[in-house]
Design a protein around this motif. Structure first.
Motif, PDB file in Angstrom:
ATOM      1  N   ASP A 137       0.665  -1.235  -0.001  1.00 41.89           N
ATOM      2  CA  ASP A 137      -0.267  -0.372  -0.025  1.00 41.89           C
ATOM      3  C   ASP A 137       1.028   1.347  -0.080  1.00 41.89           C
ATOM      4  O   ASP A 137       0.555   1.683  -0.749  1.00 41.89           O
ATOM      5  CB  ASP A 137      -1.251   0.489   1.526  1.00 41.89           C
ATOM      6  CG  ASP A 137      -2.498  -0.816   0.965  1.00 41.89           C
ATOM      7  OD1 ASP A 137      -2.487  -0.544  -0.271  1.00 41.89           O
ATOM      8  OD2 ASP A 137      -2.741  -0.766   2.433  1.00 41.89           O
ATOM      9  N   THR A 138       2.222   1.093   0.687  1.00 45.37           N
ATOM     10  CA  THR A 138       2.951   2.385   0.962  1.00 45.37           C
ATOM     11  C   THR A 138       3.892   2.574  -0.615  1.00 45.37           C
ATOM     12  O   THR A 138       4.121   4.082  -1.298  1.00 45.37           O
ATOM     13  CB  THR A 138       4.164   2.413   1.952  1.00 45.37           C
ATOM     14  OG1 THR A 138       3.201   1.824   2.944  1.00 45.37           O
ATOM     15  CG2 THR A 138       5.213   3.191   2.063  1.00 45.37           C
ATOM     16  N   LEU A 139       3.392   1.600  -1.268  1.00 45.67           N
ATOM     17  CA  LEU A 139       4.388   1.797  -2.579  1.00 45.67           C
ATOM     18  C   LEU A 139       4.147   2.543  -3.464  1.00 45.67           C
ATOM     19  O   LEU A 139       3.441   3.179  -4.160  1.00 45.67           O
ATOM     20  CB  LEU A 139       5.148   0.550  -2.967  1.00 45.67           C
ATOM     21  CG  LEU A 139       5.963  -0.015  -2.174  1.00 45.67           C
ATOM     22  CD1 LEU A 139       6.536  -1.196  -2.576  1.00 45.67           C
ATOM     23  CD2 LEU A 139       7.626   0.976  -2.259  1.00 45.67           C
ATOM     24  N   LEU A 140       2.144   2.023  -3.199  1.00 39.86           N
ATOM     25  CA  LEU A 140       1.456   2.226  -4.173  1.00 39.86           C
ATOM     26  C   LEU A 140       1.010   3.796  -4.330  1.00 39.86           C
ATOM     27  O   LEU A 140       0.600   4.119  -5.219  1.00 39.86           O
ATOM     28  CB  LEU A 140       0.327   1.174  -4.297  1.00 39.86           C
ATOM     29  CG  LEU A 140      -0.363  -0.637  -4.887  1.00 39.86           C
ATOM     30  CD1 LEU A 140      -1.243  -0.837  -4.628  1.00 39.86           C
ATOM     31  CD2 LEU A 140      -0.043   0.051  -6.437  1.00 39.86           C
ATOM     32  N   SER A 141       0.564   4.075  -3.121  1.00 43.33           N
ATOM     33  CA  SER A 141       1.267   5.362  -2.651  1.00 43.33           C
ATOM     34  C   SER A 141       1.748   6.288  -2.659  1.00 43.33           C
ATOM     35  O   SER A 141       1.809   7.511  -3.344  1.00 43.33           O
ATOM     36  CB  SER A 141       0.376   5.818  -1.507  1.00 43.33           C
ATOM     37  OG  SER A 141       0.295   7.033  -0.425  1.00 43.33           O
ATOM     38  N   LYS A 142       3.214   6.095  -2.469  1.00 45.53           N
ATOM     39  CA  LYS A 142       4.603   6.672  -2.998  1.00 45.53           C
ATOM     40  C   LYS A 142       5.175   6.848  -4.049  1.00 45.53           C
ATOM     41  O   LYS A 142       5.607   8.205  -4.796  1.00 45.53           O
ATOM     42  CB  LYS A 142       5.770   6.234  -1.961  1.00 45.53           C
ATOM     43  CG  LYS A 142       6.767   6.507  -1.990  1.00 45.53           C
ATOM     44  CD  LYS A 142       8.093   5.762  -1.435  1.00 45.53           C
ATOM     45  CE  LYS A 142       9.066   7.027  -1.674  1.00 45.53           C
ATOM     46  NZ  LYS A 142      10.528   5.388  -0.935  1.00 45.53           N
TER      47      LYS A 142
END
Length: 511
Positions: A137-142
């Protein structure tokens, strides 16, 4: 689905050789150099092969007609000619104004929606921790992966996309069977050899095949591209365009998640495998049928060829041109009609000219390489470079700051180096590796142990130079390898060929 490539770590042996440095008080010094032996399948691990299992229509696969380069007629002698003949969305009139092609008059203007809210990530299997879900989720957002794919394709999601994460090959097999109905035997094969799977709007990502962030970001963008296409295009898309778009989007996001020099080395190494096949006359025609990708015995990953072909079309016609092509497919035009109206030539003619481009690139002359280093004030000592195929090391005292040098084809070093000392190495030359050794004035330690030898390595093939890895060898003879081009305050910040006319170089900048 994404096919897992071999890691870019190399089998290394250690060679001890004496260097007589006559210019340094006649003292004989003993060095140890790691020799990198590149296996036949010298591909980095990031880009993934998407595949459709036999009998399971994960993606539409086109009209099953291969584009035969050997029999194709090539109406345009140059890329410029092809571009001038393209019809695309707009066409020039005698007064220089632009008009929209008749079949594109009703095409709506793209306005990006909140696509990220339609993508849900969850674990499949008890051994996939929630921390991994949070990390994805963090990578998708970042990196804004969902909306970057949306922008690249000029389309929005209509339905929810579900990304399932698995942490082991056993869970991967179970998920392929339970979620997608894959047979047990096919699931076992896929779990050993793939890095991602997409069916309709469901994505399966095996984390054990995507262990670093650039790799994972690439796979997420690749598989999301397939999900976007599945959700928006009702017509069949030829496999080479489907996969070419997915690899292109994956590489676009990998570039953002990876060190520039490391990414550049990855991309060049991937392109070289296709150029090698072109030079050897082994290039497989771009195919509409994804099953041919799975069942074929090509000496290279066909999806890499698809990626370069899509890049070539984008170079000729613009980044958004595939939006016109896909719109034409959706409105009922045949693939042949949509392709020729969009790109101004038949797919067979494009395949022939693209094959010619790859052969030209594979024959590009080696004119040497320019290297830029950033040297920290903490590093005191020499840098020594050995050109591929050469016996002579070129050494210079590294000064703090930016250092730019050129290493010629025959191994001569010029640039902001000051005095250069040459040292003969009697070891058999390595024809495909450029070595950059650090020779410090003080003893270095790595992970608490004294260092015997260390440096960075570049690969050379078909006119292209690219960073592949670095190494540290301790005094106990053991070595470790890494893929970030910085070591003990010395960072390789740029690698560029002197042969700027190589046609593949411009394609690699488009992802």
């Amino acid at each position: 689905m994404a096919k897992r490539r071999g890691d870019r770590a190399f089998h290394l042996t250690v060679t001890v050789f004496a260097l007589t440095l006559a210019a340094i008080s006649g003292i004989t010094l003993l060095y140890q150099r790691d020799r990198q032996v590149i296996p036949n399948s010298w591909l980095p691990k990031h880009v993934k092969l998407h595949a459709v299992p036999s009998g399971n229509a994960t993606h539409s696969t086109g009209d099953n007609t291969p584009l035969d380069a050997t029999n194709a007629t090539h109406p345009a002698a140059s890329s410029a000619g092809r571009k001038a003949n393209a019809t695309g969305q707009t066409g020039g009139t005698e007064d220089g104004s632009q008009q929209v092609a008749a079949d594109l008059v009703g095409k709506p203007v793209f306005h990006q929606a909140d696509n990220a809210s339609l993508v849900k990530v969850s674990a499949f299997g008890a051994d996939t921790p929630q921390t991994e879900v949070q990390h994805v989720d963090t990578l998708l957002s970042k990196y804004q992966i969902v909306n970057q794919v949306s922008t690249a394709l000029q389309m929005n999601l209509q339905d929810q996309v579900h990304i399932y994460l698995v942490h082991s090959s056993q869970d991967y097999e179970r998920a392929l069977s339970s979620l997608f109905g894959i047979s047990a035997s096919e699931a076992k094969n896929f779990s050993a050899d793939t890095g991602g799977f997409t069916q309709n709007e469901s994505i399966l990502v095996p984390l054990y095949q995507n262990q670093d962030d650039p790799d994972l970001v690439n796979t997420l963008a690749h598989e999301l591209t397939h999900a976007f296409l599945n959700d928006n295009v009702q017509a069949s898309i030829p496999s080479w365009i489907n996969e070419g778009l997915a690899v292109s989007d994956g590489m676009m996001l990998q570039r953002q998640a990876e060190n520039d020099v490391a990414y550049d080395g990855d991309a060049k190494t991937l392109a070289e495998s296709v150029m090698e096949a072109a030079a050897a006359g082994q290039l497989v025609p771009l195919t509409s049928d994804e099953n041919e990708v799975l069942t074929g015995d090509a000496s290279y990953d066909l999806e890499l060829q698809d990626w370069l072909a899509v890049s070539d079309l984008r170079k000729l016609h613009g980044a958004d041109v595939f939006s016109d092509y896909l719109y034409r497919l959706n409105r009922g035009e045949s693939n042949a009609e949509a392709f020729e109206r969009t790109f101004g030539e038949t797919s067979q003619a494009f395949n022939a000219s693209f094959t010619s481009l790859l052969k030209t690139a594979a024959a590009a002359a080696d004119q040497g390489v320019s290297l830029t280093f950033q040297v920290s004030s903490s590093y005191h000592g020499y840098l020594r470079l050995l050109q591929h195929g050469s016996h002579n090391w070129q050494g210079f005292l590294a000064q703090a700051g930016t250092v730019q040098v050129k290493l010629s084809k025959d191994g001569q070093l010029t640039g902001s180096t000051g005095a250069v000392t040459q040292t003969y190495d009697p070891t058999k030359p390595d024809d495909h590796t450029v070595y950059i050794n650090l020779d410090p004035n003080q003893t270095l330690t790595y992970q608490g142990q004294p260092v015997q030898d260390c440096g960075l390595a570049l690969d050379y093939h078909d006119g292209l130079y690219g960073f592949v890895n670095g190494w540290v060898t301790w005094e106990n003879g053991k070595s470790t390898y890494f893929y970030n081009p910085t070591l003990f305050g010395v960072t390789l910040t740029a690698v560029s060929e002197q042969n700027a006319a190589d046609p593949v170089l411009s394609l690699l900048q488009l992802s």
